[in-house]
Write a protein that holds these residues in place. Sequence first.
Motif, mmCIF file in Angstrom:
data_model
loop_
_atom_site.group_PDB
_atom_site.id
_atom_site.type_symbol
_atom_site.label_atom_id
_atom_site.label_comp_id
_atom_site.label_asym_id
_atom_site.label_seq_id
_atom_site.Cartn_x
_atom_site.Cartn_y
_atom_site.Cartn_z
ATOM 1 N N SER A 51 -5.951 17.445 18.002
ATOM 2 C CA SER A 51 -5.225 15.884 17.557
ATOM 3 C C SER A 51 -3.749 16.336 18.612
ATOM 4 O O SER A 51 -3.042 17.587 18.591
ATOM 5 N N SER A 53 -1.580 15.117 18.296
ATOM 6 C CA SER A 53 -0.782 14.374 17.208
ATOM 7 C C SER A 53 -0.421 14.936 15.758
ATOM 8 O O SER A 53 0.488 14.475 14.800
ATOM 9 N N ASP A 54 -0.741 14.998 15.031
ATOM 10 C CA ASP A 54 -0.925 16.326 13.889
ATOM 11 C C ASP A 54 -1.625 17.022 14.048
ATOM 12 O O ASP A 54 -1.388 17.893 13.059
ATOM 13 N N SER A 56 -4.761 18.304 14.146
ATOM 14 C CA SER A 56 -6.231 18.929 13.880
ATOM 15 C C SER A 56 -6.599 19.138 14.252
ATOM 16 O O SER A 56 -6.552 18.821 15.353
ATOM 17 N N SER A 103 -5.994 11.011 14.426
ATOM 18 C CA SER A 103 -7.056 12.452 14.255
ATOM 19 C C SER A 103 -8.044 13.221 14.976
ATOM 20 O O SER A 103 -8.595 12.406 15.672
#
Length: 126
Positions: A51, A53-54, A56, A103
């Motif tokens: 990901s 954004s996070d 993950s 995610s």
Amino acid sequence: VQLQASGGGLVQPGGSLRLSCAASGETLDYYAIGWFRQAPGKEREAVSCISSSDGSTYYVDSVKGRFTISRDYAKNTAYLQMNTLKPEDTAVYYCATGYVFASATTVCRYYGMDYWGKGTQVTVSS
């Protein structure tokens, strides 16, 4: 975004390969990255995603513990380290990116990805 996958080849069972996905045209900083594969006569499957954004990661069950996805922001490149390769890992591997903030599981399992590179053949055989 242009993607160039490389690093495939012929390897014996139990061996390792590292695939690279070099991007050009735009920075991948805000893109999720995924590796997909397609074996002869089979549908394409998502192997691993990371990901944007996070941070993950996602791995399909069959490669968990053997494959590792990573990205180098400075080089605008993503990698897939593949260890303990098995004959069933034989396939054409593709890297892809998506401008999506989700995610890694969501990216890999539900997002269609925006850009795809040409594949690189991985053959695991003795």
